[in-house]
Design an enzyme around this catalytic site. Structure first.
Site, mmCIF file in Angstrom:
data_model
loop_
_atom_site.group_PDB
_atom_site.id
_atom_site.type_symbol
_atom_site.label_atom_id
_atom_site.label_comp_id
_atom_site.label_asym_id
_atom_site.label_seq_id
_atom_site.Cartn_x
_atom_site.Cartn_y
_atom_site.Cartn_z
ATOM 1 N N VAL A 183 1.116 13.019 -1.273
ATOM 2 C CA VAL A 183 1.704 12.518 -2.518
ATOM 3 C C VAL A 183 2.934 11.692 -2.159
ATOM 4 O O VAL A 183 3.790 12.150 -1.398
ATOM 5 C CB VAL A 183 2.118 13.688 -3.436
ATOM 6 C CG1 VAL A 183 2.771 13.164 -4.716
ATOM 7 C CG2 VAL A 183 0.911 14.558 -3.768
ATOM 8 N N LYS A 184 3.004 10.492 -2.718
ATOM 9 C CA LYS A 184 4.165 9.640 -2.447
ATOM 10 C C LYS A 184 5.290 10.054 -3.406
ATOM 11 O O LYS A 184 5.667 9.313 -4.316
ATOM 12 C CB LYS A 184 3.760 8.171 -2.648
ATOM 13 C CG LYS A 184 4.374 7.243 -1.613
ATOM 14 C CD LYS A 184 3.764 5.879 -1.665
ATOM 15 C CE LYS A 184 4.763 4.808 -1.259
ATOM 16 N NZ LYS A 184 5.480 5.014 0.001
#
Ligand code: PMP
Length: 305
Positions: A153-154
């Site tokens: 997940v960014k």
């Protein structure tokens, strides 16, 4: 040249897009972001947004993990992005930064019970690792495992890990850090995925080596197979394999394909840009600027019709 933002459902000058000091994401990193390249094609006076849809699909997935409610569909975010970039009117390479974030003016460590918003802004931005060949060091900071903070997940908050690694590397005189996974295998750069070439084979860490699954990484895997007939092996990479690689390069939206000349003061191969890296760089440069007819489906033109 002034820039614009899409913020709180409206287009406005970038300097007018402000958030309050109590905004949840400032305190706890509760935001998911993306970085999308707009590549300027001077001949055609056109900017091509590269694989924009895939970036928004990754954003949607990240928001699901962080329980961030997105008020826009992928299609709507793509439309707003094209409109914003067109409004900005830059005639150079740009970087688009979309962010979905916890916008509540509220304290308290949690993901639940929060308001969320989404913004996009655009800045002119040239090469991220502004070097022809990068000198790297293996970081003392490791990537977190999926059960600590999911690296796929960014998320804004996770980037403290990347910033610690990057600043350590730069303070020690290097251009970029290579981080290891919790199990000691090679993971990725602070803002890039990593590939090595050994005996004509292309190798990159798999998802279980705690990487962000990069869109440039996926692009390189596809181009290597279709254009060079090279199948990429996704497997754990030992640190010592880095020192014996024939070639090594980093991939990222901001960094494009950046050759690695040196790792921990050992030259990679002969320290020059390797032949496979050079070929991939050449193909990639054409593809992202809309100069490769086979891959135009990855390029969204901004100006004109
Ligand atoms: N890993 C990390 C940690 C990154 O920040 C990035 C940049 N988004 C990448 C890899 C490369 O991903 P992409 O090719 O999608 O930009």
């Amino acid at each position: 040249m002034p820039s614009y933002a899409f913020f709180q459902g409206k287009f406005m000058p970038l300097e007018e897009a402000k958030i309050g000091i109590m905004t949840h994401c400032i305190h706890y990193g509760t935001a998911v972001f993306e970085g999308i390249r707009g590549n300027w094609n001077a001949e055609r006076k056109q900017t091509y947004l590269f694989r924009m849809r895939e970036h928004y699909e990754r954003l949607v997935q990240g928001c699901r993990v962080l329980q961030i409610k997105l008020h826009y569909t992928v299609d709507e975010m793509c439309e707003k992005t094209v409109e914003l970039v067109r409004k900005c009117g830059f005639e150079e390479d740009i970087y688009v930064r979309p962010v979905a974030y916890a916008s509540s003016q509220a304290l308290g460590v949690r993901l639940h019970g929060l308001e969320h918003d989404f913004f996009i802004f655009v800045i002119p931005w040239g090469p991220y690792l502004d070097v022809e060949k990068a000198r790297c060091s293996v970081s003392s900071w490791r990537r977190p495992e999926d059960n600590v903070i999911p690296p796929q997940v960014k998320a804004a908050g996770i980037y403290i890990n990347n910033a610690l690694a990057k600043t350590e590397a730069v303070s020690n005189g290097f251009d970029e850090a290579i981080m290891l996974a919790p199990d000691g295998h090679v993971s990725e750069g602070s803002g890039e995925n990593i590939f090595i070439v050994k005996d004509g084979k292309l190798i990159t860490p798999a998802s279980y080596s705690n990487i962000l699954i990069g869109i440039t990484r996926n692009t390189v895997i596809e181009l290597a197979e279709k254009e060079l007939g090279l199948v990429t092996i996704q497997r754990p990479i030992d640190r010592s394999e880095l020192y014996n690689a024939d070639e090594c390069f980093l991939t990222g939206t901001a960094a494009h394909i950046t050759p690695v000349a040196e790792i921990d003061r050992r030259p990679v191969g002969n320290g020059e840009i390797g032949p496979i890296t050079a070929k991939l760089q050449e193909i990639y440069a054409r593809v992202i600027r809309g100069n490769h007819p086979k891959y135009m489906h990855w390029c969204t033109p901004v100006y004109g019709k």
